[in-house]
Design a protein around this motif. Structure first.
Motif, PDB file in Angstrom:
ATOM      1  N   LEU A 217       0.762  -1.105   0.009  1.00  0.00           N
ATOM      2  CA  LEU A 217      -0.047   0.083   0.006  1.00  0.00           C
ATOM      3  C   LEU A 217       0.539   1.173  -0.077  1.00  0.00           C
ATOM      4  CD1 LEU A 217      -3.197   0.458   0.410  1.00  0.00           C
ATOM      5  CD2 LEU A 217      -2.486   1.175   2.713  1.00  0.00           C
ATOM      6  N   GLU A 218       2.034   1.380   0.768  1.00  0.00           N
ATOM      7  CA  GLU A 218       2.512   2.472   0.993  1.00  0.00           C
ATOM      8  C   GLU A 218       3.645   2.736  -0.048  1.00  0.00           C
ATOM      9  OE1 GLU A 218       4.893   2.958   4.539  1.00  0.00           O
ATOM     10  OE2 GLU A 218       3.057   2.661   5.983  1.00  0.00           O
ATOM     11  N   ASN A 219       4.181   1.623  -0.748  1.00  0.00           N
ATOM     12  CA  ASN A 219       5.280   1.547  -1.739  1.00  0.00           C
ATOM     13  C   ASN A 219       4.555   2.283  -2.823  1.00  0.00           C
ATOM     14  OD1 ASN A 219       8.199   0.756  -2.440  1.00  0.00           O
ATOM     15  ND2 ASN A 219       6.896  -0.109  -4.254  1.00  0.00           N
ATOM     16  N   ALA A 220       3.600   1.960  -3.233  1.00  0.00           N
ATOM     17  CA  ALA A 220       3.071   2.842  -4.515  1.00  0.00           C
ATOM     18  C   ALA A 220       2.883   4.172  -4.205  1.00  0.00           C
ATOM     19  CB  ALA A 220       1.677   2.274  -4.949  1.00  0.00           C
ATOM     20  N   SER A 221       2.947   4.715  -3.270  1.00  0.00           N
ATOM     21  CA  SER A 221       2.871   6.079  -2.875  1.00  0.00           C
ATOM     22  C   SER A 221       4.347   6.611  -2.334  1.00  0.00           C
ATOM     23  CB  SER A 221       1.835   6.437  -1.627  1.00  0.00           C
ATOM     24  OG  SER A 221       0.857   5.645  -1.952  1.00  0.00           O
ATOM     25  N   ASP A 222       5.553   6.004  -2.480  1.00  0.00           N
ATOM     26  CA  ASP A 222       6.672   6.042  -1.799  1.00  0.00           C
ATOM     27  C   ASP A 222       7.806   6.661  -3.049  1.00  0.00           C
ATOM     28  OD1 ASP A 222       9.105   6.009  -1.041  1.00  0.00           O
ATOM     29  OD2 ASP A 222       8.734   4.410   0.415  1.00  0.00           O
ATOM     30  N   ALA A 223       7.689   8.001  -3.374  1.00  0.00           N
ATOM     31  CA  ALA A 223       8.655   8.571  -4.172  1.00  0.00           C
ATOM     32  C   ALA A 223      10.026   8.621  -3.743  1.00  0.00           C
ATOM     33  CB  ALA A 223       8.219  10.008  -4.430  1.00  0.00           C
ATOM     34  N   TYR A 224      10.081   8.498  -2.468  1.00  0.00           N
ATOM     35  CA  TYR A 224      11.464   8.462  -1.724  1.00  0.00           C
ATOM     36  C   TYR A 224      12.308   7.246  -2.180  1.00  0.00           C
ATOM     37  CZ  TYR A 224      14.185  10.069   2.530  1.00  0.00           C
ATOM     38  OH  TYR A 224      15.239  10.474   3.232  1.00  0.00           O
ATOM     39  N   HIS A 225      11.706   6.234  -2.243  1.00  0.00           N
ATOM     40  CA  HIS A 225      12.499   4.945  -2.629  1.00  0.00           C
ATOM     41  C   HIS A 225      13.109   4.883  -3.809  1.00  0.00           C
ATOM     42  CE1 HIS A 225       9.082   3.315  -4.726  1.00  0.00           C
ATOM     43  NE2 HIS A 225       9.979   2.148  -4.965  1.00  0.00           N
ATOM     44  N   PHE A 226      12.549   5.620  -4.858  1.00  0.00           N
ATOM     45  CA  PHE A 226      12.882   5.001  -6.291  1.00  0.00           C
ATOM     46  C   PHE A 226      14.391   5.070  -6.651  1.00  0.00           C
ATOM     47  CE2 PHE A 226      12.863   5.802 -10.667  1.00  0.00           C
ATOM     48  CZ  PHE A 226      11.792   4.890 -11.111  1.00  0.00           C
ATOM     49  N   THR A 227      15.105   6.262  -6.455  1.00  0.00           N
ATOM     50  CA  THR A 227      16.452   6.237  -6.773  1.00  0.00           C
ATOM     51  C   THR A 227      17.381   4.999  -6.032  1.00  0.00           C
ATOM     52  OG1 THR A 227      16.816   8.082  -5.385  1.00  0.00           O
ATOM     53  CG2 THR A 227      16.458   8.449  -7.591  1.00  0.00           C
ATOM     54  N   SER A 228      16.787   5.030  -4.773  1.00  0.00           N
ATOM     55  CA  SER A 228      17.511   4.013  -3.764  1.00  0.00           C
ATOM     56  C   SER A 228      17.551   2.568  -4.252  1.00  0.00           C
ATOM     57  CB  SER A 228      17.214   4.135  -2.570  1.00  0.00           C
ATOM     58  OG  SER A 228      17.324   5.754  -1.958  1.00  0.00           O
ATOM     59  N   THR A 229      16.261   2.320  -4.495  1.00  0.00           N
ATOM     60  CA  THR A 229      15.720   0.820  -4.726  1.00  0.00           C
ATOM     61  C   THR A 229      15.913   0.514  -6.156  1.00  0.00           C
ATOM     62  OG1 THR A 229      14.144   1.346  -2.886  1.00  0.00           O
ATOM     63  CG2 THR A 229      13.740  -0.637  -4.380  1.00  0.00           C
ATOM     64  N   HIS A 230      15.818   1.196  -6.970  1.00  0.00           N
ATOM     65  CA  HIS A 230      15.735   0.781  -8.412  1.00  0.00           C
ATOM     66  C   HIS A 230      17.136   1.383  -9.357  1.00  0.00           C
ATOM     67  CE1 HIS A 230      11.833  -0.786  -7.527  1.00  0.00           C
ATOM     68  NE2 HIS A 230      11.284   0.588  -7.388  1.00  0.00           N
ATOM     69  N   PRO A 231      18.338   1.173  -8.762  1.00  0.00           N
ATOM     70  CA  PRO A 231      19.128   1.707  -9.666  1.00  0.00           C
ATOM     71  C   PRO A 231      19.701   1.011 -10.792  1.00  0.00           C
ATOM     72  CG  PRO A 231      20.297   0.361  -7.657  1.00  0.00           C
ATOM     73  CD  PRO A 231      18.564   0.652  -7.469  1.00  0.00           C
ATOM     74  N   SER A 232      19.300  -0.432 -10.906  1.00  0.00           N
ATOM     75  CA  SER A 232      19.537  -1.221 -12.195  1.00  0.00           C
ATOM     76  C   SER A 232      18.744  -0.592 -13.047  1.00  0.00           C
ATOM     77  CB  SER A 232      19.289  -2.610 -12.025  1.00  0.00           C
ATOM     78  OG  SER A 232      18.107  -2.815 -11.236  1.00  0.00           O
ATOM     79  N   TYR A 233      17.423  -0.390 -12.858  1.00  0.00           N
ATOM     80  CA  TYR A 233      16.328   0.141 -13.807  1.00  0.00           C
ATOM     81  C   TYR A 233      16.809   1.807 -14.367  1.00  0.00           C
ATOM     82  CZ  TYR A 233      12.230   2.132 -15.724  1.00  0.00           C
ATOM     83  OH  TYR A 233      11.235   2.388 -16.786  1.00  0.00           O
ATOM     84  N   LEU A 234      17.375   2.521 -13.353  1.00  0.00           N
ATOM     85  CA  LEU A 234      17.714   3.621 -13.694  1.00  0.00           C
ATOM     86  C   LEU A 234      18.700   3.733 -14.783  1.00  0.00           C
ATOM     87  CD1 LEU A 234      17.005   5.852 -10.384  1.00  0.00           C
ATOM     88  CD2 LEU A 234      15.901   5.860 -12.588  1.00  0.00           C
ATOM     89  N   LYS A 235      19.868   2.711 -14.270  1.00  0.00           N
ATOM     90  CA  LYS A 235      20.983   2.539 -15.291  1.00  0.00           C
ATOM     91  C   LYS A 235      20.758   2.441 -16.614  1.00  0.00           C
ATOM     92  CE  LYS A 235      25.441   2.869 -15.892  1.00  0.00           C
ATOM     93  NZ  LYS A 235      26.027   4.057 -15.789  1.00  0.00           N
ATOM     94  N   VAL A 236      19.618   1.251 -16.809  1.00  0.00           N
ATOM     95  CA  VAL A 236      19.182   0.937 -18.158  1.00  0.00           C
ATOM     96  C   VAL A 236      18.655   1.969 -18.724  1.00  0.00           C
ATOM     97  CG1 VAL A 236      17.441  -0.405 -19.291  1.00  0.00           C
ATOM     98  CG2 VAL A 236      18.850  -1.593 -17.603  1.00  0.00           C
ATOM     99  N   LEU A 237      17.796   2.889 -18.160  1.00  0.00           N
ATOM    100  CA  LEU A 237      17.242   4.108 -18.770  1.00  0.00           C
ATOM    101  C   LEU A 237      18.622   5.131 -19.294  1.00  0.00           C
ATOM    102  CD1 LEU A 237      14.251   5.308 -16.749  1.00  0.00           C
ATOM    103  CD2 LEU A 237      14.365   3.495 -18.847  1.00  0.00           C
ATOM    104  N   GLU A 238      19.490   5.047 -18.493  1.00  0.00           N
ATOM    105  CA  GLU A 238      20.639   5.883 -18.703  1.00  0.00           C
ATOM    106  C   GLU A 238      21.133   5.636 -20.067  1.00  0.00           C
ATOM    107  OE1 GLU A 238      23.602   6.449 -15.846  1.00  0.00           O
ATOM    108  OE2 GLU A 238      22.311   7.288 -14.533  1.00  0.00           O
TER     109      GLU A 238
END
Ligand code: FES
Ligand SMILES: [Fe+2]
Length: 463
Positions: A217-238
């Motif tokens: 419930l909380e995680n879908a509303s959690d903008a704070y975690h994105f860059t910490s939790t999903h670095p591999s996804y962000l790297k792929v986007l880069e």
């Protein structure tokens, strides 16, 4: 709140409800007792009172478009079947045979005029009416048997809003329109993505994680975690952005949308609505990475610039307590089902506007696979964090959780220039830059949780 209270000192549920949430707005304090995520007695109570004591989301009318279509779901501990009868009317029923209780409909979805119970073959039509009791005449029943209804039991409350179906196991609920309130405008925006509404992309995925349902419930509303939790996804986007064939995002916001001064520096924010619903959102320019990009102009002509621009925004909507819609370059519908204090099932679907081009649909599904589901680049990261939190919550020796503090000093009552574009008036809002990452929208969940829990305890006391 006693910070050193441990799991051994469990109090009765009614006094426990208030003790779980340290909610003092005047002092700028909101903290949560960790037992919210671990206590078995509390879990059973919230399954009864939060899930079985008010409106929950069941599914979409477009899942069962034809006469006699049905799908099965769950409300708390209760199996549910939603059916479209021969005249096209929708109905929600407890999927339990009045004879000896077996589930009648066994499949996740299907089409059938008649449903035959697998145990002793009592038969029901798609309106839930009993159409046959096997060997009834030879059964030597007493007259009292004939006085009983042998039909499937209808849900005490069942209603549709614009194709979104909700049910309740208790009848004393507000009308669905009141329950959804202003958040209904966000559901409407989703259906407006196409003049023909939305549809589910065939197939769904259900997965479980070893953690409490409120973590999802909380995680879908959690903008704070994105860059910490999903670095591999962000790297792929880069890496993808470095490819020369990728087009540059085009900002429709800057080109022709005269936002007021109030919006300067804003990159998103959150809205809290009555009854526990929330939206967190990010200001995203229309770009070729979005499957609706080929319809920017058409959307503007049909819906106006405000709704058009909102359609390209990242929008994570929770309709309390069990429905989440995550919209970005892909669109996901989720239903959260609590199984145990430390076990949750999430069922997910990709949905899409009807009538989009084959290329747009392909792009949507590829983006969806990228990010979502146990095979995607984000969901496993999130699930690992839920399981880490659940392990950490087991320690009753640490004080209340402090993750409900960001944004308290930025919260304003009512709407803002962005919600005005949808004609929507939330109960409260926060406007954010890229790092504020509001956590006050969780307060809304837990205040609704507390309201449902208190109402449930009062209902049980009267029973
Ligand atoms: S349990 Fe359904 S017919 Fe017996
Ligand atoms: Fe995440």
């Amino acid at each position: 709140m006693n910070e050193m209270r441990t799991i051994e000192t469990i109090s009765p549920i009614d006094s426990m409800i208030d003790a779980m949430i340290d909610d003092r707005p005047a002092d700028g304090v909101f903290r949560l007792d960790r037992r919210m995520f671990t206590d078995p007695e509390l879990f059973e109570a919230e399954r009864r009172h939060v899930f079985e004591g008010g409106w929950v989301f069941l599914g979409l009318a477009c899942e069962i478009p034809e006469a006699h279509d049905y799908f099965t779901r769950q409300i708390g501990r209760h199996p549910i079947v939603v059916m479209r009868d021969g005249s096209g009317s929708l109905g929600g029923f407890i999927n339990s045979c009045p004879h000896k209780g077996s589930r009648v409909c066994q499949l996740a979805h299907g089409n059938s005029r008649l449903h035959v119970c697998p145990y002793h073959s009592w038969t029901f039509d798609s309106a839930g009416k009993n159409r046959g009791v096997k060997w009834k005449a030879a059964g030597a029943h007493a007259p009292a048997f004939d006085e009983l209804s042998h039909d499937l039991r209808r849900l005490p409350a069942f209603a549709e809003h614009n194709g979104f179906l909700f049910g309740s196991l208790v009848g004393d609920v507000p009308p669905l329109s009141e329950h959804l309130g202003e958040a209904a405008k966000l559901l409407d925006l989703i259906t407006e993505e196409s003049p023909d509404g939305i549809e589910l992309v065939p197939g769904s995925v259900a997965f479980t994680y070893h953690g409490n349902w409120k973590l999802q419930l909380e995680n879908a509303s959690d903008a704070y975690h994105f860059t910490s939790t999903h670095p591999s996804y962000l790297k792929v986007l880069e890496l993808r952005a470095e490819r020369p064939d990728d087009a540059t995002p085009r900002s429709v916001w800057e080109s022709d949308q005269p936002w007021s001064e109030e919006a300067a520096g804003v990159q998103g924010g959150s809205y809290s609505f009555d009854h526990g619903h929330v939206l967190n959102w990010g200001l995203i320019p229309a770009s070729p990475a979005h499957p609706m990009y080929d319809r920017v102009e058409a959307l503007g002509e049909r819906l106006g610039p405000g709704k058009r621009d909102w359609i390209f925004n990242m929008r994570n909507l929770t309709v309390f307590p069990n429905m989440q819609i995550v919209e970005s370059a892909a669109s996901q519908l989720r239903i959260i089902r609590p199984i145990a204090p430390d076990m949750t099932e999430v069922t997910t679907w990709c949905f899409a506007p009807r009538g989009e081009s084959a290329a747009a649909r392909r792009q949507r599904i590829r983006s969806y696979e990228d990010f979502f589901n146990p095979t995607g680049m984000a969901t496993p990261d999130d699930a690992a964090c839920y399981e880490n939190c659940q392990a950490g919550h087991a320690s009753g020796l640490v004080g209340p959780l402090q993750g409900y503090s960001r944004g308290i000093a930025a919260t304003k009552l009512g709407g803002n220039v962005f919600s005005d574009k949808l004609g929507m008036t939330p109960a409260a809002n926060v406007l954010a830059d890229s790092q504020l990452c509001d956590e006050t929208l969780y307060h809304n969940y837990y205040r609704a949780w507390r309201t449902r829990m208190r109402a449930g305890v009062a209902r049980e006391a009267l029973a």
